[in-house]
Design an enzyme around this catalytic site. Structure first.
Site, mmCIF file in Angstrom:
data_model
loop_
_atom_site.group_PDB
_atom_site.id
_atom_site.type_symbol
_atom_site.label_atom_id
_atom_site.label_comp_id
_atom_site.label_asym_id
_atom_site.label_seq_id
_atom_site.Cartn_x
_atom_site.Cartn_y
_atom_site.Cartn_z
ATOM 1 C CG HIS A 92 -3.055 -8.379 6.591
ATOM 2 N ND1 HIS A 92 -3.996 -7.963 5.666
ATOM 3 C CD2 HIS A 92 -1.999 -7.544 6.430
ATOM 4 C CE1 HIS A 92 -3.534 -6.947 4.985
ATOM 5 N NE2 HIS A 92 -2.317 -6.661 5.430
ATOM 6 C CG ASP A 122 -7.317 -8.845 5.628
ATOM 7 O OD1 ASP A 122 -6.898 -9.015 6.787
ATOM 8 O OD2 ASP A 122 -6.624 -8.363 4.724
ATOM 9 C CB SER A 200 -2.461 -3.305 5.021
ATOM 10 O OG SER A 200 -1.844 -4.004 3.974
#
Length: 249
Positions: A92, A122, A200
């Site tokens: 993402h 992911d 992230s």
């Protein structure tokens, strides 16, 4: 009695020296760092060079002039995976991006090429051409034997604040969450180490400095850390990343 009073006065003045006329204060020696503090400092200094900052841009066409230009899209973190220059991050982080730039802890910047991604996990793999000057990868650990209560350490770039260290514990294991596309990501590690937007793709480490997960998302009504963060377990990275690299060759 008088001698005791005099001794007490001398002791008091040694502990609480009179203030100087110009307001200067004496520095109190700190002493040695606690063992756990020194261990945390060493862990961060060893891992820092293998964590990267990722910034993405998207090509946009002006509807009037038909000119195409790049606009900033977002930022995230990544992990140097091997000496070949592969970098692992969350899918993402680079979803919808036209280009990505990776910055190393030593300040070098590289245009990254997308090797391949696994949206359902992911996970995305990028590659940069850094040759023999690649930072060393973080030692790989295991996630199948993690225990709730273990100390963990997260490194990343929250809100663009580069190479930030936060600490916490493993709060729970085998969590399942929905991703941004409505799918489900399973077997996630839950931690209370502060994870915010920009973290992230960064590493989650155990107290031995081994990679045990990749920080992926937070649960927060406000969009900022609420003490509930999640990481993709390293056992899945060990399974998926070589497969992604092989499929691209």
């Amino acid at each position: 009695m008088t001698g005791c009073i005099a001794a007490l006065m001398l002791l008091w003045s040694a502990i609480n020296p009179a203030p100087s006329a110009d307001g200067q204060r004496a520095i109190t020696p700190r002493g040695n760092l606690a063992a756990d503090e020194q261990a945390t400092i060493t862990l961060f200094e060893r891992a820092r060079g293998s964590v990267v900052s990722i910034s993405t841009r998207q090509y946009v066409e002006d509807v009037w002039t038909r000119n195409v230009f790049a606009v900033p899209q977002g930022t995230g973190s990544g992990i140097i995976w091997d000496e070949a220059g592969h970098v692992v991050t969350n899918f993402h982080v680079i979803r919808g991006a036209s280009e990505a730039t990776i910055r190393l802890a030593d300040g070098r910047k590289f245009r990254a090429a997308l090797v391949r991604g696994s949206p359902e996990n992911d996970i995305a793999v990028l590659k940069i051409g850094i040759g023999l000057k690649a930072p060393p990868p973080i030692p790989i650990g295991t996630s199948g034997d993690l225990r709730v209560g273990q100390k963990v350490f997260a490194i990343g770039n929250p809100f663009g604040l580069d190479w930030t260290l936060t600490t916490g514990i493993v709060s729970a294991l085998n969590r399942t969450l929905q991703d941004e596309q409505g799918g489900a990501i399973e077997h996630l590690i839950q931690t209370d180490a502060a994870i915010n937007p920009g973290n992230s793709g960064g590493p989650l480490l155990d107290s031995a400095g081994r990679l045990i997960g990749m920080n992926t998302m937070i649960y927060s009504p406000s969009g900022a850390s609420a003490g509930i963060g999640f990481a993709v377990p390293v056992d899945r990275l060990r399974q998926m990343v070589p497969r992604i690299i092989r499929a691209a060759n």
